[in-house]
Motif scaffolding. Sequence first.
Motif, PDB file in Angstrom:
ATOM      1  N   SER A   1      34.555 113.825  60.096  1.00  0.00           N
ATOM      2  CA  SER A   1      34.629 114.499  58.802  1.00  0.00           C
ATOM      3  C   SER A   1      33.867 115.808  58.865  1.00  0.00           C
ATOM      4  O   SER A   1      32.830 115.897  59.499  1.00  0.00           O
ATOM      5  CB  SER A   1      34.027 113.599  57.740  1.00  0.00           C
ATOM      6  N   PRO A   2      34.350 116.843  58.149  1.00  0.00           N
ATOM      7  CA  PRO A   2      33.605 118.105  58.168  1.00  0.00           C
ATOM      8  C   PRO A   2      32.308 118.045  57.379  1.00  0.00           C
ATOM      9  O   PRO A   2      31.503 118.937  57.450  1.00  0.00           O
ATOM     10  CB  PRO A   2      34.562 119.116  57.541  1.00  0.00           C
ATOM     11  N   THR A   3      32.100 116.993  56.575  1.00  0.00           N
ATOM     12  CA  THR A   3      30.823 116.886  55.870  1.00  0.00           C
ATOM     13  C   THR A   3      29.974 115.830  56.554  1.00  0.00           C
ATOM     14  O   THR A   3      30.484 114.963  57.254  1.00  0.00           O
ATOM     15  CB  THR A   3      31.009 116.502  54.394  1.00  0.00           C
ATOM     16  N   LYS A   4      28.673 115.917  56.317  1.00  0.00           N
ATOM     17  CA  LYS A   4      27.764 115.032  57.029  1.00  0.00           C
ATOM     18  C   LYS A   4      26.675 114.573  56.056  1.00  0.00           C
ATOM     19  O   LYS A   4      26.026 115.409  55.418  1.00  0.00           O
ATOM     20  CB  LYS A   4      27.139 115.856  58.154  1.00  0.00           C
ATOM     21  N   VAL A   5      26.484 113.250  55.935  1.00  0.00           N
ATOM     22  CA  VAL A   5      25.412 112.748  55.077  1.00  0.00           C
ATOM     23  C   VAL A   5      24.116 112.890  55.848  1.00  0.00           C
ATOM     24  O   VAL A   5      23.981 112.372  56.955  1.00  0.00           O
ATOM     25  CB  VAL A   5      25.633 111.264  54.713  1.00  0.00           C
ATOM     26  N   ILE A   6      23.153 113.611  55.287  1.00  0.00           N
ATOM     27  CA  ILE A   6      21.928 113.820  56.058  1.00  0.00           C
ATOM     28  C   ILE A   6      20.765 113.003  55.531  1.00  0.00           C
ATOM     29  O   ILE A   6      19.776 112.825  56.209  1.00  0.00           O
ATOM     30  CB  ILE A   6      21.530 115.312  56.118  1.00  0.00           C
ATOM     31  N   LYS A   7      20.885 112.491  54.301  1.00  0.00           N
ATOM     32  CA  LYS A   7      19.747 111.775  53.751  1.00  0.00           C
ATOM     33  C   LYS A   7      20.228 110.812  52.670  1.00  0.00           C
ATOM     34  O   LYS A   7      21.086 111.180  51.865  1.00  0.00           O
ATOM     35  CB  LYS A   7      18.790 112.801  53.137  1.00  0.00           C
ATOM     36  N   VAL A   8      19.667 109.603  52.673  1.00  0.00           N
ATOM     37  CA  VAL A   8      19.956 108.651  51.603  1.00  0.00           C
ATOM     38  C   VAL A   8      18.632 108.329  50.932  1.00  0.00           C
ATOM     39  O   VAL A   8      17.662 108.005  51.600  1.00  0.00           O
ATOM     40  CB  VAL A   8      20.610 107.370  52.164  1.00  0.00           C
ATOM     41  N   HIS A   9      18.566 108.481  49.638  1.00  0.00           N
ATOM     42  CA  HIS A   9      17.275 108.372  48.956  1.00  0.00           C
ATOM     43  C   HIS A   9      17.478 107.860  47.537  1.00  0.00           C
ATOM     44  O   HIS A   9      18.560 107.992  46.973  1.00  0.00           O
ATOM     45  CB  HIS A   9      16.575 109.728  48.937  1.00  0.00           C
ATOM     46  N   PRO A  10      16.416 107.313  46.911  1.00  0.00           N
ATOM     47  CA  PRO A  10      16.570 106.825  45.538  1.00  0.00           C
ATOM     48  C   PRO A  10      16.737 107.978  44.558  1.00  0.00           C
ATOM     49  O   PRO A  10      16.299 109.094  44.853  1.00  0.00           O
ATOM     50  CB  PRO A  10      15.267 106.081  45.257  1.00  0.00           C
ATOM     51  N   PRO A  11      17.349 107.701  43.394  1.00  0.00           N
ATOM     52  CA  PRO A  11      17.501 108.766  42.408  1.00  0.00           C
ATOM     53  C   PRO A  11      16.133 109.268  41.942  1.00  0.00           C
ATOM     54  O   PRO A  11      15.192 108.482  41.848  1.00  0.00           O
ATOM     55  CB  PRO A  11      18.230 108.090  41.240  1.00  0.00           C
ATOM     56  N   PRO A  12      15.996 110.554  41.663  1.00  0.00           N
ATOM     57  CA  PRO A  12      14.692 111.077  41.250  1.00  0.00           C
ATOM     58  C   PRO A  12      14.347 110.659  39.824  1.00  0.00           C
ATOM     59  O   PRO A  12      15.230 110.394  39.018  1.00  0.00           O
ATOM     60  CB  PRO A  12      14.901 112.588  41.310  1.00  0.00           C
TER      61      PRO A  12
END
Length: 384
Positions: free
Chosen positions: A10-21
Amino acid sequence: EPNKIGLAGSPTKVIKVHPPPKTRNPELYKEKDPKGAAEWLTEKIKISLSQTQEKIEYKKPEPVAKVNGELWVYVDHINEEPNETSWEIMSEARRIADLLSTTLSAVIIGADNLVEDAFEYGADKVYLVKSNVKRYDNDIYTRALSIVAKKYKPEAIFFPGTKSSRELASTSAIEINTGLIADCTSFDVDSKGILYATRPDFGGKEMSTIICPNHRPVMMTVRSGVFKPIHNHKKGEIVEEKLDDEFSRYKILDYRRKEKRNVLTESDIVIGVGRGIKSPENIKIAEELADVLGGVVGVSKPLADMGWYPKDRQVGQTGNTIRPKLYIALGISGAVQHLVGISGARKIIAINIDPEAPIFNNCDYGVIGDLFEVVPELIKRLGK
Ligand code: FAD
């Protein structure tokens, strides 16, 4: 797993998974005193309702990087009537454009009347694709958008999260051969000019921050109700394009406006009811509160699913996104899927018996107490 998720190829890349602020700074009432709570709440309701909508003054941020391409916002409309979400996202795109020291442009297809509005809401420039097709048609609008994007090579395109724009974004992304980051709720940039788009994922439990490192333009759809429009009136350049080929595989035979207006999304005051209400009969207590305040009742998903209240009154990710002046959550735990539907509310008040309920991290005022004790006292006070 953070930093290890990505779609192959995919041309997009998930770089971080984090809880909602955490976005609010709650003030809580903790005494076991329903009368005292009602008194305290009445004051908070008065304060909340007396605050007039602050006019958003735009403060230009210091640039952090310089990119060559422009940022574009696609202006969604039906028969030349704009969808408000286009102006909402224009304010955030304006901020990102200033951070990247670049031009913010609006792209309008077939609605010449919206050019002035686009400048009013913050655009430096408008690409106006002249067309006789005033109503969204996927074939024609995809062709129009792809032609101008390939010709002028913007850095990024923001689309409002309306049904037609979400479709247009995906078909154009294929046509242009780039990545699309859908349903974004916040944005950031770094000193290299990389645009970070964040969106709720995993059913809303986590947020993912995604980049599109190797393809341009970065295309993004943006959730409605998250950003507030700014007024930044100025005149700018208009670039006109004409679409020669208006062939479409679709023939629209008839067009009808949705007749029913949604009182939930239009109301300034919403009383949200959750499973803490315990039975459908008890919802009348919330309706009474709504009546004295001149508001309407909305519900969490379980109540709509159980048929305790109409589905069109559901608030949240799979229901309605609302932006009232005041939202009062009665017996609602504050699951992320609910919170995303109320994040645009100006003030949130919560009444919940459980001090650990997540809603208390995401409200402005909260009463830790039994709604069946506090709400009747509140109705009495407000009724007076
Ligand atoms: P609960 O989580 O059961 O909370 C009830 C609350 O009532 C508790 O906090 C409890 O302490 C309190 N309570 C109990 N008795 C009292 C009392 N006497 N006085 C005061 N407080 C009391 N949910 C939505 O709302 N909208 C959506 O659009 C939505 N979409 C979803 C989409 C997906 C893909 C998924 C997986 C879930 C979705 N959900 C949605 C469901 C969501 O995850 C939660 O399950 C739901 O919001 C919980 O509803 P609730 O707060 O009413 O119930």
